[in-house]
Motif scaffolding. Structure first.
Motif, PDB file in Angstrom:
ATOM      1  N   ALA A  68      -2.702  -7.933  -1.798  1.00 12.91           N
ATOM      2  CA  ALA A  68      -2.030  -9.133  -1.847  1.00 12.91           C
ATOM      3  C   ALA A  68      -1.598  -9.863  -0.723  1.00 12.91           C
ATOM      4  O   ALA A  68      -2.956 -10.276  -0.466  1.00 12.91           O
ATOM      5  N   ARG A  69      -1.206 -10.737  -0.482  1.00 16.65           N
ATOM      6  CA  ARG A  69      -1.025 -12.220   0.065  1.00 16.65           C
ATOM      7  C   ARG A  69       0.042 -12.217   1.309  1.00 16.65           C
ATOM      8  O   ARG A  69       1.059 -11.479   0.988  1.00 16.65           O
ATOM      9  N   ASN A  70      -0.150 -12.208   2.784  1.00 18.99           N
ATOM     10  CA  ASN A  70       0.621 -12.079   3.925  1.00 18.99           C
ATOM     11  C   ASN A  70       1.506 -12.323   3.601  1.00 18.99           C
ATOM     12  O   ASN A  70       2.683 -12.049   4.818  1.00 18.99           O
ATOM     13  N   GLU A  71       2.337 -13.771   3.321  1.00  9.53           N
ATOM     14  CA  GLU A  71       3.171 -14.692   2.807  1.00  9.53           C
ATOM     15  C   GLU A  71       4.880 -14.160   2.228  1.00  9.53           C
ATOM     16  O   GLU A  71       5.045 -14.475   1.893  1.00  9.53           O
ATOM     17  N   TRP A  72       3.630 -13.682   1.671  1.00  7.80           N
ATOM     18  CA  TRP A  72       4.675 -13.020   0.412  1.00  7.80           C
ATOM     19  C   TRP A  72       5.995 -12.290   0.964  1.00  7.80           C
ATOM     20  O   TRP A  72       5.980 -11.288   1.131  1.00  7.80           O
ATOM     21  N   PRO A  73       6.393 -12.714   0.206  1.00  4.70           N
ATOM     22  CA  PRO A  73       8.010 -11.765   0.971  1.00  4.70           C
ATOM     23  C   PRO A  73       8.211 -10.127   0.371  1.00  4.70           C
ATOM     24  O   PRO A  73       8.735  -9.577   1.587  1.00  4.70           O
ATOM     25  N   ILE A  74       7.262  -9.938  -0.387  1.00  6.73           N
ATOM     26  CA  ILE A  74       7.831  -8.979  -0.717  1.00  6.73           C
ATOM     27  C   ILE A  74       7.287  -8.017  -0.159  1.00  6.73           C
ATOM     28  O   ILE A  74       7.581  -6.912   0.674  1.00  6.73           O
ATOM     29  N   VAL A  75       5.930  -8.464   0.761  1.00  6.30           N
ATOM     30  CA  VAL A  75       5.237  -7.435   2.150  1.00  6.30           C
ATOM     31  C   VAL A  75       5.377  -7.729   3.731  1.00  6.30           C
ATOM     32  O   VAL A  75       5.392  -6.778   3.550  1.00  6.30           O
ATOM     33  N   GLN A  76       6.594  -8.677   2.826  1.00  4.06           N
ATOM     34  CA  GLN A  76       7.370  -9.157   4.373  1.00  4.06           C
ATOM     35  C   GLN A  76       8.674  -8.434   4.979  1.00  4.06           C
ATOM     36  O   GLN A  76       9.350  -8.283   5.298  1.00  4.06           O
ATOM     37  N   THR A  77       8.575  -7.507   3.381  1.00  2.27           N
ATOM     38  CA  THR A  77       9.841  -6.666   3.312  1.00  2.27           C
ATOM     39  C   THR A  77       9.730  -4.981   3.865  1.00  2.27           C
ATOM     40  O   THR A  77       9.050  -4.729   3.161  1.00  2.27           O
ATOM     41  N   GLU A  78      10.704  -4.259   4.231  1.00  4.20           N
ATOM     42  CA  GLU A  78       9.969  -3.207   4.776  1.00  4.20           C
ATOM     43  C   GLU A  78      10.360  -2.169   3.019  1.00  4.20           C
ATOM     44  O   GLU A  78      11.916  -2.227   2.898  1.00  4.20           O
ATOM     45  N   THR A  79      10.045  -1.549   2.399  1.00  2.00           N
ATOM     46  CA  THR A  79      10.580  -0.969   1.127  1.00  2.00           C
ATOM     47  C   THR A  79      10.856   0.545   1.631  1.00  2.00           C
ATOM     48  O   THR A  79      11.330   1.202   0.617  1.00  2.00           O
ATOM     49  N   PHE A  80      10.031   1.473   2.918  1.00  2.00           N
ATOM     50  CA  PHE A  80      10.461   2.385   3.006  1.00  2.00           C
ATOM     51  C   PHE A  80       9.363   3.060   1.515  1.00  2.00           C
ATOM     52  O   PHE A  80      10.507   4.574   1.236  1.00  2.00           O
ATOM     53  N   ALA A  81       8.372   2.732   1.524  1.00  2.00           N
ATOM     54  CA  ALA A  81       8.317   3.974  -0.061  1.00  2.00           C
ATOM     55  C   ALA A  81       6.453   3.473   0.434  1.00  2.00           C
ATOM     56  O   ALA A  81       6.432   2.335   1.309  1.00  2.00           O
ATOM     57  N   PRO A  82       5.403   4.669   0.061  1.00  2.00           N
ATOM     58  CA  PRO A  82       4.273   5.036  -0.074  1.00  2.00           C
ATOM     59  C   PRO A  82       3.400   3.760  -0.942  1.00  2.00           C
ATOM     60  O   PRO A  82       2.371   3.742  -1.166  1.00  2.00           O
ATOM     61  N   ILE A  83       3.834   2.322  -0.104  1.00  2.00           N
ATOM     62  CA  ILE A  83       3.328   0.937  -0.465  1.00  2.00           C
ATOM     63  C   ILE A  83       1.647   0.661   0.455  1.00  2.00           C
ATOM     64  O   ILE A  83       2.836   0.081   1.074  1.00  2.00           O
ATOM     65  N   LEU A  84       1.347   0.442   0.193  1.00  2.00           N
ATOM     66  CA  LEU A  84       0.330  -0.128   1.072  1.00  2.00           C
ATOM     67  C   LEU A  84      -0.718  -1.684   0.542  1.00  2.00           C
ATOM     68  O   LEU A  84      -0.239  -1.667  -0.374  1.00  2.00           O
ATOM     69  N   TYR A  85       0.342  -2.482   1.320  1.00  2.00           N
ATOM     70  CA  TYR A  85      -0.816  -4.188   1.199  1.00  2.00           C
ATOM     71  C   TYR A  85      -1.469  -4.063   1.805  1.00  2.00           C
ATOM     72  O   TYR A  85      -1.934  -4.014   2.652  1.00  2.00           O
ATOM     73  N   LEU A  86      -2.650  -4.673   0.963  1.00  2.00           N
ATOM     74  CA  LEU A  86      -3.967  -4.519   1.312  1.00  2.00           C
ATOM     75  C   LEU A  86      -4.160  -6.510   0.892  1.00  2.00           C
ATOM     76  O   LEU A  86      -4.238  -7.154   0.151  1.00  2.00           O
ATOM     77  N   ILE A  87      -4.342  -6.835   2.445  1.00  2.00           N
ATOM     78  CA  ILE A  87      -4.179  -8.099   3.288  1.00  2.00           C
ATOM     79  C   ILE A  87      -5.815  -8.663   3.265  1.00  2.00           C
ATOM     80  O   ILE A  87      -6.081  -7.952   4.453  1.00  2.00           O
ATOM     81  N   GLU A  88      -6.182  -9.509   3.185  1.00  2.00           N
ATOM     82  CA  GLU A  88      -7.973 -10.172   3.736  1.00  2.00           C
ATOM     83  C   GLU A  88      -7.071 -10.746   4.938  1.00  2.00           C
ATOM     84  O   GLU A  88      -6.357 -11.573   4.312  1.00  2.00           O
ATOM     85  N   PHE A  89      -8.309 -11.388   5.958  1.00  2.00           N
ATOM     86  CA  PHE A  89      -8.238 -11.812   7.179  1.00  2.00           C
ATOM     87  C   PHE A  89     -10.020 -11.797   6.599  1.00  2.00           C
ATOM     88  O   PHE A  89     -10.943 -11.918   7.020  1.00  2.00           O
ATOM     89  N   GLY A  90      -9.423 -13.877   7.776  1.00  2.00           N
ATOM     90  CA  GLY A  90     -11.040 -13.802   8.095  1.00  2.00           C
ATOM     91  C   GLY A  90     -11.513 -13.622   9.577  1.00  2.00           C
ATOM     92  O   GLY A  90     -12.907 -13.701   9.715  1.00  2.00           O
ATOM     93  N   SER A  91     -10.992 -13.416  10.328  1.00  2.00           N
ATOM     94  CA  SER A  91     -10.853 -13.306  11.663  1.00  2.00           C
ATOM     95  C   SER A  91      -9.775 -11.948  12.300  1.00  2.00           C
ATOM     96  O   SER A  91      -9.330 -11.753  11.586  1.00  2.00           O
ATOM     97  N   LEU A  92     -10.605 -11.257  13.166  1.00  2.00           N
ATOM     98  CA  LEU A  92     -10.041  -9.835  13.993  1.00  2.00           C
ATOM     99  C   LEU A  92      -8.203 -10.821  14.616  1.00  2.00           C
ATOM    100  O   LEU A  92      -6.967 -10.228  14.499  1.00  2.00           O
TER     101      LEU A  92
END
Length: 186
Positions: A68-92
């Motif tokens: 996923a992408r970090n800016e998507w609203p669903i990623v920023q919504t706490e769903t209380f379910a076992p869903i891991l959003y894998l989000i790539e980034f370029g630096s620490l």
């Protein structure tokens, strides 16, 4: 691929059984929210890498990984379910900024074998959501499917994480891993 393999090893079932790593969701509504969150992420362009299934009878679901992408609203919504959003980034630094911008989660952790990255994560402002806890986990002794809060740490610590490389993760202490930030070399 290692993370998908680790998720495929999660034993789903009666939480009173010693081999069980993940029990059911609380009710049918939680299962519907889980399915809706995955569908919403897919519609936004996310890719379901594993999981997403529902097991019956009961309110059992398979832990899911969604690229996923970090800016998507669903990623920023706490769903209380076992869903891991894998989000790539370029630096620490970019990963820490995304981590600290999250408005949910009662604890946080970084998975790394790089002491400098661990120290940077621990010294970052707002690295610990309040109130909460923080964990520093060094490979290979990682805790991926653990729960904190009043229940204590899960007996399955490390089973799924032994196949991972360097990743940083933010945890919701109510048994839900909500996002992983995977570091990409510069």
């Amino acid at each position: 691929q290692r993370l998908v393999r680790a998720y495929s090893q999660v034993v789903i079932g009666d939480p009173l059984e010693s081999d069980t790593l993940m029990g059911p969701l609380i009710d049918a509504r939680a299962v519907e929210q889980y399915q809706s969150a995955i569908e919403t992420a897919k519609q936004a362009g996310g890719k379901l890498l594993c999981g997403g299934g529902v097991r019956t009878p009961g309110h059992f679901v398979e832990p899911a990984i969604v690229r996923a992408r970090n800016e998507w609203p669903i990623v920023q919504t706490e769903t209380f379910a076992p869903i891991l959003y894998l989000i790539e980034f370029g630096s620490l630094e970019e990963g820490i900024q995304m981590h600290n911008a999250a408005h949910h989660g009662l604890s946080s952790a970084i998975f790394t074998d790089n002491l400098q990255h661990a120290e940077r994560f621990l010294s970052a402002p707002a690295a610990v959501p309040e109130p909460g806890t923080i964990a520093l986990l060094a490979l290979p002794a990682l805790a991926l499917f653990g729960h904190l809060a009043g229940e204590g740490l899960d007996r399955g610590r490390g089973k799924a994480a032994e196949h991972l490389g360097e990743v940083g993760a933010a945890f919701d202490a109510r048994e839900q891993l909500f996002s992983v930030f995977s570091e990409i070399p510069d």
